[in-house]
Design an enzyme around this catalytic site. Structure first.
Site, PDB file in Angstrom:
ATOM      1  CD  GLU A  61      -2.620  -4.350   0.894  1.00 50.82           C
ATOM      2  OE1 GLU A  61      -3.466  -5.189   0.503  1.00 50.82           O
ATOM      3  OE2 GLU A  61      -2.649  -3.813   2.009  1.00 50.82           O
ATOM      4  CB  CYS A  64      -6.361  -6.939   2.854  1.00 48.57           C
ATOM      5  SG  CYS A  64      -4.713  -6.460   3.406  1.00 48.57           S
TER       6      CYS A  64
END
Length: 483
Positions: free
Chosen positions: A256, A290
């Site tokens: 990720e 993010c």
């Protein structure tokens, strides 16, 4: 109030084998608040060996009832330590208190309960029935089994969320785990290890925590043949390196990675509302997320209005001590990160941009950046293409739906984003064209333990949370017997 940070190796809380430690800093002040064991190569090796032995020789991988009991114990221990855990997170991570009701504490702890409840009902075997391939009548069964020993490597920005989003599903699946947190935030991971050791029946070696400062010491987690899977969250550059390091042993790799998510206001949207909401989002936790939308894409004829509203919103938020109940934007995590963001602010001017607000380092103890709106750049600029991880929003004009979609998709990343329109049907039609893993449409919220999270393109491989996140930690075995 909080126990000193310790390693957890083979069921024992311990210091580094050579006694070395390093300072844990409060990013709001720059002052030392504790010390973390600087785990040695021998410590990491011992943790891997313990996890391998626990997977191969204990009943953890096959005893669902044991896993259920232990995970429920961990959930209860986290709830009992909520106040102390949240205070530690604010001090170590610089995370504002309002985030504890979301990614800071409540959602990850709810996620641990959610995956435990899933384990209670999950069907590990599926009967495919009888068929006669090549004329041989056979009954086929598909069985899901734990992948094995998992190296969970996590970043500093929302550590409890990401630690539990890996550790919870991995343990529920029957895997054993070596957790390696970022050196900037080792303490909350060490606290998780302490709760496991002191408040659960998780067998020795099933869960281990190591906190080396050296990347070289930690690198063995990607190469050691005793590790079956690496689950990593962090930068795309580091993800690439981990994927390459894991390739010789063909480990399973979950990644990720970064994002440069776009918030799109369509021609019929309330642009002022979208601009204010996006500026607020870009300030959360100093932009250190993010999935935060850091590109605001608005109709060209409403560009000036969007810039003005975004700037006014950021000015009203400001940067505050994360212990302040009204804080939205705290410090960035470290001097290194502050210098990195400051370099991007200089680049904004070099590329021809201007600051509608902010644009500077705040000269005070700790690691502070002014919330910043950058105007005058297009999507080819580095500020629009690269992940900054600071409270910096770039506003970009578009000339209709096709152009907005083109700009949003013109990115190496595809993690998140939003689309807003006066018409839900219009917004959904545009959202269907955006290549990204999560999308908010007209203000909808996707962040939840039961919802898969992950990205397209260079934002990663695989999904975290939801059933898909649990199944990342399972292998598939097909068994056939004579019918």
């Amino acid at each position: 109030m909080t126990a000193p940070a310790q390693l957890l190796i083979d069921g024992k809380l311990t210091s580094a084998s050579d006694g070395a430690s390093y300072a844990i800093l409060n990013p709001a002040t720059g002052l030392e608040i504790g010390r973390a064991p600087d785990a040695t190569a021998e410590d990491v090796d011992a943790a891997i060996a313990a996890a391998r032995r626990a997977f191969d020789e204990s009943d953890w991988s096959t005893d669902v009832a044991l896993r259920l009991r232990c995970l429920r114990q961990l959930h209860e221990a986290l709830l009992a330590e909520k106040v102390a855990f949240e205070a530690l997170t604010t001090a170590e991570v610089g995370m504002p208190g309002f985030m504890m009701g979301a990614a800071g504490f409540d959602v990850p702890v709810e996620g641990l309960k959610w995956v435990t409840d899933l384990l209670e009902t999950y069907e590990f075997e599926t009967d495919l029935g009888v068929a006669a391939p090549m004329g041989i009548k056979s009954r086929r069964t598909v069985r899901r089994e734990p992948v094995g020993v998992v190296a969970a490597i996590t970043p500093w920005n929302v550590p409890t969320q990401i630690n539990l989003a890996k550790v919870g599903p991995a343990l529920a699946a029957g895997c054993t785990v070596v957790l390696k947190p970022a050196p900037d935030t080792p303490w909350v991971a060490a606290e998780l290890g302490r709760l496991v050791a002191e408040h659960t029946d998780i067998p020795a070696g099933v869960f281990n925590v190591v906190t080396p400062r050296s990347h070289e010491v930690a690198a063995v987690l990607s190469t050691d043949p005793r590790i079956d899977m690496v689950s990593f969250t962090g930068s795309t550059a580091t993800g690439r390196a981990i994927m390459a390091a894991a390739a010789p042993t063909l480990k399973k790799v979950f990644l990720e990675l970064g994002g440069k998510s776009a918030a799109i206001a369509l021609d019929d949207a309330d642009v002022a509302s979208v601009a204010g909401a996006t500026a607020f989002t870009a300030c959360i936790h100093a932009g250190q997320g993010c999935a935060i939308t850091t590109r605001l894409i608005v109709p060209r004829e409403k560009y000036d209005e969007a810039v003005q509203v975004a700037a006014a919103t950021m000015e009203s938020i400001g940067a505050k001590d994360p212990a302040d109940p009204g804080a939205i934007c705290g410090p960035v995590i470290s001097q290194v990160q502050r210098d990195r963001v400051e370099a991007y602010l200089r680049l904004a001017v070099e590329e021809g941009g201007s600051f509608a607000t902010g644009g500077h380092v705040i000269d005070q103890p700790g690691f502070w950046i002014e919330p910043t709106v950058v105007a005058g750049l297009d999507n080819t600029s580095r500020l629009a293409q690269e992940e900054i991880f600071g409270p910096v929003l770039v506003v970009i004009p578009h000339d209709g739906d096709d152009d907005a979609v083109r700009i949003a998709n013109d990115s190496p990343y595809g993690l998140s984003g939003s689309v807003d329109s006066g018409s839900l049907e219009h917004a959904l039609a545009v959202a269907a064209r955006i290549r990204t893993g999560t999308l908010s449409v007209n203000g909808g919220v996707w962040f939840s333990p039961d919802a898969p999270f992950g990205g397209y393109k260079q934002s990663g491989i695989g999904r975290e949370m939801g059933v898909a996140g649990f199944e990342e930690y399972l292998e598939t075995k097909t068994i056939a017997v004579p019918a």
